[in-house]
Design an enzyme around this catalytic site. Structure first.
Site, PDB file in Angstrom:
ATOM      1  N   ASN A 150     -36.041 -11.800   9.905  1.00 35.39           N
ATOM      2  CA  ASN A 150     -35.343 -12.657  10.261  1.00 35.39           C
ATOM      3  C   ASN A 150     -35.953 -13.671  11.391  1.00 35.39           C
ATOM      4  OD1 ASN A 150     -34.794 -10.004  10.900  1.00 35.39           O
ATOM      5  ND2 ASN A 150     -33.582 -10.824  12.690  1.00 35.39           N
ATOM      6  N   CYS A 324     -31.772 -10.800  26.559  1.00 27.79           N
ATOM      7  CA  CYS A 324     -31.799 -10.523  27.962  1.00 27.79           C
ATOM      8  C   CYS A 324     -30.862  -9.421  27.952  1.00 27.79           C
ATOM      9  CB  CYS A 324     -30.790 -11.671  28.713  1.00 27.79           C
ATOM     10  SG  CYS A 324     -30.790 -11.523  30.215  1.00 27.79           S
TER      11      CYS A 324
HETATM   12  C1  PLP Z   1     -27.988 -10.886   9.952  1.00 26.55           C
HETATM   13  C2  PLP Z   1     -28.888  -9.874   9.323  1.00 26.55           C
HETATM   14  C3  PLP Z   1     -28.231  -8.567   8.987  1.00 26.55           C
HETATM   15  C4  PLP Z   1     -26.863  -8.119   9.284  1.00 26.55           C
HETATM   16  O1  PLP Z   1     -26.061  -8.735   8.464  1.00 26.55           O
HETATM   17  P1  PLP Z   1     -24.298  -8.712   9.260  1.00 26.55           P
HETATM   18  O2  PLP Z   1     -23.720  -9.308   7.880  1.00 26.55           O
HETATM   19  O3  PLP Z   1     -24.363  -9.785  10.072  1.00 26.55           O
HETATM   20  O4  PLP Z   1     -23.864  -7.431   9.629  1.00 26.55           O
HETATM   21  C5  PLP Z   1     -28.997  -7.601   8.554  1.00 26.55           C
HETATM   22  N1  PLP Z   1     -30.287  -7.891   8.219  1.00 26.55           N
HETATM   23  C6  PLP Z   1     -30.892  -8.962   8.512  1.00 26.55           C
HETATM   24  C7  PLP Z   1     -32.384  -9.343   8.180  1.00 26.55           C
HETATM   25  C8  PLP Z   1     -30.343 -10.101   9.107  1.00 26.55           C
HETATM   26  O5  PLP Z   1     -30.841 -11.221   9.430  1.00 26.55           O
END
Ligand code: PLP
Length: 385
Positions: A150, A324
């Protein structure tokens, strides 16, 4: 002032088509799909359609799709469910750059006596495959490695990892929350056992996720209660969320080509212009193997938070690679795992685009960013003047 949203790896705008498809399911068709009456039954029909649409995007059978409460729940369910299905195995393998939805689970397991291996990455964020290869053994209950990161957008060699796990009889889970809708997936031609996705990362609402479970994979339910989702995930269905995710999956499939051409071109234009106009800027990640929408750039000697505040003044939304925590700025665990130097990790910014971004927005950002960086460098105590 218009918002320029370059933070799509954090969450996305709900697509208009998704919103209009969901709307009737709040005040008009609000029945419980488990009810015996026709009023509830019509909702069940829409849920079936949503499951088919998600299955189409994943290239799997509808029966392999379990709707959950979010990506985090899918990750938790995959890991905890695989462990309970193989209680004698005491080893869990993951990577150092996972989302907290996986890392926090693994670290909690460690406190409960499991052996947890966090495989490292190189300076470009590429997984140490040889280390993984050495670790996967017959005490391993599950391997969980994300499809795409991410923060950097790095795409991992998931099919190769899935084949390795398969050949050793180990369950393989991948957190594909960032990959779904950005890169094509075909579970019917893959060895992945479990895969997580989240609605709000692909233009569906927040609070809906999916866990793909390959037919025949042993998994103990995590949420216990009613018989929803074939007894695999209890709790009354998030009907609007499910219907919305179904529609979003259909749109994602139709937009995959655009994501990899127009969105990628916008990302490249933004990135190249920044690298050209700003000194001491560098890309974090594997440039050859990244999501088409993500750019993580380090601006040496300045604070990411300060950059974000100045971008915010122009309505530009992005993220920084430091969080932070308790008053001190901690560089992200992903950049630390990559060994990004302190001065660069602190000044890292993630731009993540979507199909709703335009050429004009990118041009505006390209015009504003050099001024922001120069201004902050003038103020920086780290830069020799
Ligand atoms: C956003 C994200 C999650 C969590 O998903 P949610 O629906 O917000 O709980 C898990 N893994 C990755 C790689 C993400 O980007």
């Amino acid at each position: 002032m218009d918002t320029i949203y370059f933070d799509n790896n954090a969450t996305t705008r709900v697509a208009e088509e998704v919103f209009s498809e969901i709307q009737p399911y709040f005040c008009e068709m609000y029945g419980n799909p488990s009810s015996m009456h026709t009023f509830g039954g019509q909702v069940g029909v829409k849920i079936r359609e949503a499951r088919e649409r998600v299955a189409e995007l994943l290239g799997c059978e509808p029966s392999e799709v379990i709707f959950t409460g979010c990506g985090t729940e899918s990750d938790n369910t995959a890991i905890m469910g695989a462990l309970s299905a193989k209680p004698n195995r005491r080893k869990v393998i993951t990577s150092r750059v996972e989302h907290p939805a996986v890392l926090a689970v693994c670290r909690s397991l460690e406190r409960h006596g499991y052996e947890v291996i966090e495989v490292g990455v190189d300076a470009n964020g590429r997984l140490d495959f040889d280390e993984l290869d050495k670790q996967v053994d017959d005490d391993t209950a599950i391997v969980s490695i994300m499809y795409a990161n991410n923060e950097t957008g790095n795409i991992f060699p998931i099919e190769r990892i899935a084949e390795l796990c398969k050949s050793r009889g180990v369950v393989f889970h991948t957190d594909a929350v960032q990959a779904v809708g950005k890169i094509p997936l075909k579970m019917s031609e893959s060895e992945i056992d479990l895969l997580s996705l989240s609605g709000h990362k692909l233009h569906a609402p927040k609070g809906i996720g999916v866990l793909y479970v390959r037919k025949g994979t042993r998994l103990t339910p995590y949420m216990l209660g009613g018989h929803q989702e074939g007894g695999r995930r209890a709790g009354t269905e998030n009907v609007p969320g499910i219907i919305g995710l179904g529609k979003a999956a259909e749109l994602a499939g139709a937009n995959l080509a655009e994501e990899n051409s127009r969105v990628k071109a916008l990302r490249d234009k933004l990135e190249n212009a920044i690298l050209k106009s700003c000194t001491d800027a560098r890309i974090n990640g594997d440039v050859e193997n990244r999501l088409p929408n993500t750019s993580n750039i380090s601006f040496e000697y300045i604070e990411g938070e300060a950059i974000l505040l100045m971008l915010d003044k122009f309505g530009i939304c992005a993220s920084s690679g430091s969080a932070c925590t308790s008053g001190s700025l901690e560089p992200s665990h992903v950049l630390r795992a990559m060994g990004v130097p302190f001065t660069a990790a602190h000044g890292s910014i993630r731009f993540s685009l979507s199909r709703y971004n335009t050429d004009e927005e990118v041009d505006f950002a390209i015009e504003k960013i050099p001024g922001i960086i120069n201004r902050l460098r003038e103020l920086s105590p780290f830069v020799a003047k």
